[in-house]
Design a protein around this motif. Structure first.
Motif, PDB file in Angstrom:
ATOM      1  N   ARG A   1      10.223   5.164  -7.537  1.00 61.70           N
ATOM      2  CA  ARG A   1       8.797   4.856  -7.480  1.00 61.70           C
ATOM      3  C   ARG A   1       8.488   3.987  -6.263  1.00 61.70           C
ATOM      4  O   ARG A   1       7.473   4.186  -5.582  1.00 61.70           O
ATOM      5  CB  ARG A   1       8.376   4.146  -8.765  1.00 61.70           C
ATOM      6  N   LYS A   2       9.404   3.050  -5.977  1.00 63.84           N
ATOM      7  CA  LYS A   2       9.192   2.173  -4.834  1.00 63.84           C
ATOM      8  C   LYS A   2       9.199   2.973  -3.532  1.00 63.84           C
ATOM      9  O   LYS A   2       8.411   2.717  -2.617  1.00 63.84           O
ATOM     10  CB  LYS A   2      10.272   1.095  -4.796  1.00 63.84           C
ATOM     11  N   GLN A   3      10.089   3.956  -3.450  1.00 65.92           N
ATOM     12  CA  GLN A   3      10.129   4.805  -2.259  1.00 65.92           C
ATOM     13  C   GLN A   3       8.826   5.578  -2.096  1.00 65.92           C
ATOM     14  O   GLN A   3       8.277   5.676  -0.990  1.00 65.92           O
ATOM     15  CB  GLN A   3      11.303   5.782  -2.343  1.00 65.92           C
ATOM     16  N   GLU A   4       8.331   6.134  -3.204  1.00 63.18           N
ATOM     17  CA  GLU A   4       7.085   6.901  -3.137  1.00 63.18           C
ATOM     18  C   GLU A   4       5.928   6.026  -2.652  1.00 63.18           C
ATOM     19  O   GLU A   4       5.096   6.448  -1.835  1.00 63.18           O
ATOM     20  CB  GLU A   4       6.761   7.494  -4.503  1.00 63.18           C
ATOM     21  N   GLN A   5       5.883   4.787  -3.178  1.00 57.93           N
ATOM     22  CA  GLN A   5       4.824   3.867  -2.765  1.00 57.93           C
ATOM     23  C   GLN A   5       4.938   3.538  -1.276  1.00 57.93           C
ATOM     24  O   GLN A   5       3.932   3.492  -0.552  1.00 57.93           O
ATOM     25  CB  GLN A   5       4.902   2.583  -3.597  1.00 57.93           C
ATOM     26  N   LEU A   6       6.158   3.328  -0.842  1.00 55.27           N
ATOM     27  CA  LEU A   6       6.360   2.968   0.556  1.00 55.27           C
ATOM     28  C   LEU A   6       6.040   4.142   1.486  1.00 55.27           C
ATOM     29  O   LEU A   6       5.485   3.958   2.572  1.00 55.27           O
ATOM     30  CB  LEU A   6       7.808   2.505   0.776  1.00 55.27           C
ATOM     31  N   VAL A   7       6.369   5.340   1.062  1.00 55.04           N
ATOM     32  CA  VAL A   7       6.038   6.529   1.862  1.00 55.04           C
ATOM     33  C   VAL A   7       4.522   6.635   2.028  1.00 55.04           C
ATOM     34  O   VAL A   7       4.007   6.899   3.121  1.00 55.04           O
ATOM     35  CB  VAL A   7       6.610   7.805   1.220  1.00 55.04           C
ATOM     36  N   ARG A   8       3.794   6.428   0.920  1.00 52.19           N
ATOM     37  CA  ARG A   8       2.335   6.510   0.992  1.00 52.19           C
ATOM     38  C   ARG A   8       1.772   5.441   1.929  1.00 52.19           C
ATOM     39  O   ARG A   8       0.852   5.689   2.710  1.00 52.19           O
ATOM     40  CB  ARG A   8       1.724   6.377  -0.407  1.00 52.19           C
ATOM     41  N   LYS A   9       2.333   4.241   1.853  1.00 53.83           N
ATOM     42  CA  LYS A   9       1.848   3.159   2.708  1.00 53.83           C
ATOM     43  C   LYS A   9       2.149   3.446   4.183  1.00 53.83           C
ATOM     44  O   LYS A   9       1.291   3.251   5.059  1.00 53.83           O
ATOM     45  CB  LYS A   9       2.488   1.829   2.286  1.00 53.83           C
ATOM     46  N   LEU A  10       3.331   3.925   4.444  1.00 47.58           N
ATOM     47  CA  LEU A  10       3.709   4.220   5.823  1.00 47.58           C
ATOM     48  C   LEU A  10       2.826   5.301   6.437  1.00 47.58           C
ATOM     49  O   LEU A  10       2.381   5.187   7.583  1.00 47.58           O
ATOM     50  CB  LEU A  10       5.182   4.650   5.891  1.00 47.58           C
TER      51      LEU A  10
ATOM     52  N   GLY B   1      10.148  14.792  11.850  1.00 44.61           N
ATOM     53  CA  GLY B   1      10.896  15.808  11.118  1.00 44.61           C
ATOM     54  C   GLY B   1      11.328  15.319   9.751  1.00 44.61           C
ATOM     55  O   GLY B   1      11.371  16.084   8.779  1.00 44.61           O
ATOM     56  N   GLU B   2      11.626  14.008   9.640  1.00 41.63           N
ATOM     57  CA  GLU B   2      12.054  13.458   8.356  1.00 41.63           C
ATOM     58  C   GLU B   2      10.946  13.545   7.312  1.00 41.63           C
ATOM     59  O   GLU B   2      11.232  13.751   6.123  1.00 41.63           O
ATOM     60  CB  GLU B   2      12.485  11.994   8.540  1.00 41.63           C
ATOM     61  N   TYR B   3       9.699  13.388   7.749  1.00 46.22           N
ATOM     62  CA  TYR B   3       8.594  13.492   6.792  1.00 46.22           C
ATOM     63  C   TYR B   3       8.411  14.934   6.330  1.00 46.22           C
ATOM     64  O   TYR B   3       8.165  15.195   5.146  1.00 46.22           O
ATOM     65  CB  TYR B   3       7.290  12.982   7.395  1.00 46.22           C
ATOM     66  N   LEU B   4       8.563  15.858   7.270  1.00 53.85           N
ATOM     67  CA  LEU B   4       8.448  17.274   6.898  1.00 53.85           C
ATOM     68  C   LEU B   4       9.535  17.655   5.900  1.00 53.85           C
ATOM     69  O   LEU B   4       9.287  18.421   4.962  1.00 53.85           O
ATOM     70  CB  LEU B   4       8.540  18.144   8.158  1.00 53.85           C
TER      71      LEU B   4
ATOM     72  N   ASN C   1      15.909  12.118   1.234  1.00 55.43           N
ATOM     73  CA  ASN C   1      14.892  12.425   2.238  1.00 55.43           C
ATOM     74  C   ASN C   1      13.867  11.303   2.359  1.00 55.43           C
ATOM     75  O   ASN C   1      13.372  11.014   3.455  1.00 55.43           O
ATOM     76  CB  ASN C   1      14.190  13.745   1.901  1.00 55.43           C
ATOM     77  N   ALA C   2      13.539  10.676   1.236  1.00 58.62           N
ATOM     78  CA  ALA C   2      12.607   9.548   1.278  1.00 58.62           C
ATOM     79  C   ALA C   2      13.203   8.402   2.076  1.00 58.62           C
ATOM     80  O   ALA C   2      12.533   7.778   2.908  1.00 58.62           O
ATOM     81  CB  ALA C   2      12.265   9.095  -0.135  1.00 58.62           C
ATOM     82  N   SER C   3      14.489   8.135   1.846  1.00 55.19           N
ATOM     83  CA  SER C   3      15.153   7.049   2.558  1.00 55.19           C
ATOM     84  C   SER C   3      15.205   7.326   4.053  1.00 55.19           C
ATOM     85  O   SER C   3      14.962   6.440   4.878  1.00 55.19           O
ATOM     86  CB  SER C   3      16.574   6.865   2.015  1.00 55.19           C
ATOM     87  N   ALA C   4      15.502   8.573   4.393  1.00 55.98           N
ATOM     88  CA  ALA C   4      15.573   8.939   5.810  1.00 55.98           C
ATOM     89  C   ALA C   4      14.218   8.759   6.483  1.00 55.98           C
ATOM     90  O   ALA C   4      14.122   8.236   7.595  1.00 55.98           O
ATOM     91  CB  ALA C   4      16.049  10.388   5.947  1.00 55.98           C
ATOM     92  N   PHE C   5      13.145   9.179   5.810  1.00 56.36           N
ATOM     93  CA  PHE C   5      11.812   9.042   6.401  1.00 56.36           C
ATOM     94  C   PHE C   5      11.409   7.581   6.531  1.00 56.36           C
ATOM     95  O   PHE C   5      10.891   7.153   7.566  1.00 56.36           O
ATOM     96  CB  PHE C   5      10.777   9.799   5.570  1.00 56.36           C
ATOM     97  N   ILE C   6      11.616   6.810   5.502  1.00 55.76           N
ATOM     98  CA  ILE C   6      11.229   5.397   5.532  1.00 55.76           C
ATOM     99  C   ILE C   6      11.926   4.683   6.688  1.00 55.76           C
ATOM    100  O   ILE C   6      11.304   3.942   7.465  1.00 55.76           O
ATOM    101  CB  ILE C   6      11.552   4.714   4.184  1.00 55.76           C
ATOM    102  N   THR C   7      13.223   4.921   6.820  1.00 56.04           N
ATOM    103  CA  THR C   7      13.985   4.274   7.886  1.00 56.04           C
ATOM    104  C   THR C   7      13.452   4.653   9.261  1.00 56.04           C
ATOM    105  O   THR C   7      13.222   3.809  10.125  1.00 56.04           O
ATOM    106  CB  THR C   7      15.467   4.670   7.774  1.00 56.04           C
ATOM    107  N   ARG C   8      13.251   5.950   9.448  1.00 59.65           N
ATOM    108  CA  ARG C   8      12.795   6.419  10.757  1.00 59.65           C
ATOM    109  C   ARG C   8      11.382   5.909  11.067  1.00 59.65           C
ATOM    110  O   ARG C   8      11.085   5.497  12.201  1.00 59.65           O
ATOM    111  CB  ARG C   8      12.816   7.946  10.796  1.00 59.65           C
TER     112      ARG C   8
END
Length: 652
Positions: free
Chosen positions: A43-52, A63-66, A76-83
């Motif tokens: 859930r925390k990853q999903e929230q952070l993805v939305r915020k980012l 590409g990580e978001y796609l 995939n969430a971790s990869a996108f957040i990091t990038r």
């Protein structure tokens, strides 16, 4: 399709930003575990993805978001957040929320205490951070990434490979950033991240005011690294080692060559283009200064673009552009994930030359210049056999021209021909001059060519006098003697050589060597035309049509066009067919001449220039051709590797 992605933002070192903190982060953050299952994101990853994605909308292009969007997993969430955090570091470090997230992330496997590498082994992290804390210039933070499958296939799925790559190319990267190699400083770290493993590289100069990175510089860095990483696969394209690629590239190139020859040899009647060219000529009348596309007013540029767009509508140009686009995409696929956008021809930067060609032709129309459409003259202005040739020379010439015989046998005969020339045989001297000029039996030698042609010309052979006149009027500084060239042309013309008379008419018309004299133009062209020279007949037709040097007389113009057309001159036929709709010849031939220019530009680009691509330049091609000629090949044995033959549309 394989590709490399490069982003090159920079950080300002002004005391208010934690640049050393970024170095610590990229050197010590965790290597994300690659998860084999499809566990959903927390859930925390999903929230952070939305915020980012809300704070940084451009992150959706990563590409990580796609990957995350198509398959929302924990990895995939971790990869996108990091990038996304790394891509937006300057803003991230100003946010307590983001920094808290970074601070609480676990650390995992690294190369020792950190993952940094640079020019030297064993980077001291604390010293490196201290160096950055005292730096006052800009730090560029290159992010270089590959797709997972490409990294694995090509061996770039480990820190050692990237370290070797960046060390090997550090001077090229420095040059692209306008940094002297001795002043170049850099550190990098490899992040084995999800489906997009990548490298972070921090680069700067010890002289803060020295470094600057333009879009072109970024392009050069990307090209250099792409060429290194994908070299073997790219060589498959250029050397045609892959059968499928061989077929695509070869067919496309052959199609382009065929179409460009068709363009170069076409006579085009396009009223819309002619009308636009007349309009442009009128606009250029009031343009002051340099008449080059970049210096023109917007309204005039618009007309130029409209001409090019009209050219694109011609079927042969459209077909050639399609082939070029296909071939270019084949190479560009190494540099870009998406196919290049197919633009209007007028907006494609690879073909900017055609715009200045349009301006050049419009200027001809404005000035009323006469052009020479003597397309095949070079291949027909010297007879195969000259009257009065000695029996000995005739026999040797037959053997030399017999390509069924071995090169060694023909070479021996050439030596015998030279001995005959040295004994004073005029026709042997003339033939030796031709052999040293044209090859392929003898290696071309312009001084020996001049020597033998001079010997034959002095013996009053008109064909040799004409050939020598052309040589001395050439642009080659080794032999150029314009006054002597004119003298020999007049000697040849006095003996009835129609080609020499035609060339003299051209010289008096252009005024490049002789003072312009329209009466002499007409005299020399008439002498040549009466001797049945189709090019002189055609030029007389144009002179009578325009009234240059003679009284305007359309009837006489048509008579001369008829005589020229009867010998196969397609330009004379063009004017005959349009005698009820005649306009200035320069206007009527505008589209034809532009097609010729277009053919040369397409020809130059028949092997596409990639972003830093592997290509053989013209000088090297010429050296290769000369070497092949020296080995006994004919000049046209390798037509696919050379510029096209065909029409040479001479101008004034």
């Amino acid at each position: 399709m394989a590709r490399l992605i490069l982003k090159s933002p920079y950080l300002k070192c002004d005391g208010g930003n934690s640049v050393s903190g970024y170095l610590r982060y990229i050197g010590t953050r965790e290597r994300v575990e690659l998860l084999p299952d499809d566990r959903p994101p927390t859930r925390k990853q999903e929230q952070l993805v939305r915020k980012l994605t809300k704070d940084f909308p451009e992150a959706k292009e990563l590409g990580e978001y796609l990957d995350y969007e198509s398959k929302p997993t924990k990895a995939n969430a971790s990869a996108f957040i990091t990038r996304a955090l790394e891509e937006n570091w300057p803003a991230v470090q100003q946010s307590d929320g983001y920094m808290k997230y970074i601070a609480t992330r676990p650390r995992a496997e690294r190369l020792g205490d950190h993952g940094l590498f640079g020019d030297e082994d064993g980077v001291n992290l604390e010293q490196a951070m201290d160096e950055l804390d005292h730096y006052t210039g800009n730090i560029w933070t290159h992010i270089i990434s590959l797709k997972r499958e490409d990294a694995a296939r090509l061996g770039y799925d480990n820190a050692r490979a990237w370290q070797n790559l960046l060390r090997a190319n550090r001077n090229d990267i420095a040059a692209a950033m306008n940094i002297s190699p001795g002043n170049f400083r850099w550190y990098a770290a490899y992040h084995d991240e999800g489906d997009h493993p990548h490298v972070h590289m921090m680069a700067w100069s010890t002289m803060p005011s020295e470094a600057y990175l333009t879009r072109e510089g970024i392009h050069k860095i990307k090209s250099q690294l792409t060429n290194q990483i994908f070299r073997q696969e790219m060589l498959h394209t250029y050397e045609q080692k892959s059968q499928s690629r061989d077929e695509l590239v070869w067919k496309a190139r052959r199609a382009i060559r065929r179409l460009t020859r068709e363009m170069a040899q076409s006579i085009c009647s396009a009223p819309e283009i002619e009308q636009k060219m007349e309009q442009l000529a009128g606009q250029l009348e009031v343009v002051k200064g340099k008449k080059s596309y970049g210096y023109l007013p917007k309204s005039v540029k618009k007309t130029v673009d409209e001409v090019v767009d009209k050219l694109e509508e011609l079927p042969v140009v459209q077909a050639c552009y399609d082939q070029w686009y296909t071939l270019q995409n084949e190479v560009d696929s190494y540099y870009h994930d998406k196919p290049r956008e197919k633009k209007k021809l007028s907006q494609e930067k690879e073909f900017r030359q055609i715009k200045n060609a349009v301006i050049q032709e419009a200027e001809r129309i404005r000035l009323g210049e006469i052009t020479f459409e003597d397309a095949n003259l070079a291949g027909h202005d010297e007879a195969e056999q000259v009257r009065g040739e000695s029996d000995a020379c005739w026999k040797l010439r037959q053997i030399i021209r017999d390509e069924s015989l071995s090169l060694a046998d023909r070479d021996e005969v050439a030596e015998e021909l030279e001995r005959l020339a040295e004994r004073g045989d005029t026709h042997a001297q003339y033939l030796m001059g031709q052999l040293y000029r044209d090859g392929p039996l003898l290696i071309p030698d312009i001084q020996k060519e001049k020597h033998w042609l001079t010997q034959a010309a002095k013996r009053n052979l008109p064909e040799a006098q004409y050939a020598l006149g052309k040589l001395l009027l050439s642009d080659d500084p080794e032999v150029r003697e314009p006054d002597e060239g004119i003298r020999w042309l007049k000697e040849a013309a006095a003996q009835g050589n129609s080609w020499a008379a035609y060339r003299l008419g051209k010289e008096y018309l252009t005024g490049e060597v002789l003072t312009k004299d329209t009466s002499k133009v007409v005299d020399w062209f008439t002498q040549s035309a009466e001797a049945d020279d189709q090019y002189a007949q055609y030029m007389l037709g144009k002179l009578y049509l325009t009234g240059q040097g003679v009284t305007h007389d359309q009837t006489k113009a048509m008579v001369w066009f008829s005589r020229s057309a009867a010998q196969g001159n397609q330009y004379a036929q063009f004017f005959l067919e349009r005698q009820n709709d005649l306009r200035p010849p320069s206007v009527m031939l505008a589209a034809t001449r532009l097609l010729y220019h277009m053919s040369r530009i397409f020809e130059d680009r028949s092997l596409p220039h990639s972003s830093g691509g592997l290509h053989v330049d013209r000088k090297l091609r010429r050296k290769i051709q000369e070497k092949k000629i020296a080995m006994g090949h004919k000049p046209d044995d390798h037509a696919e590797e050379q510029n096209q033959g065909g029409m040479i549309m001479g101008g004034m």
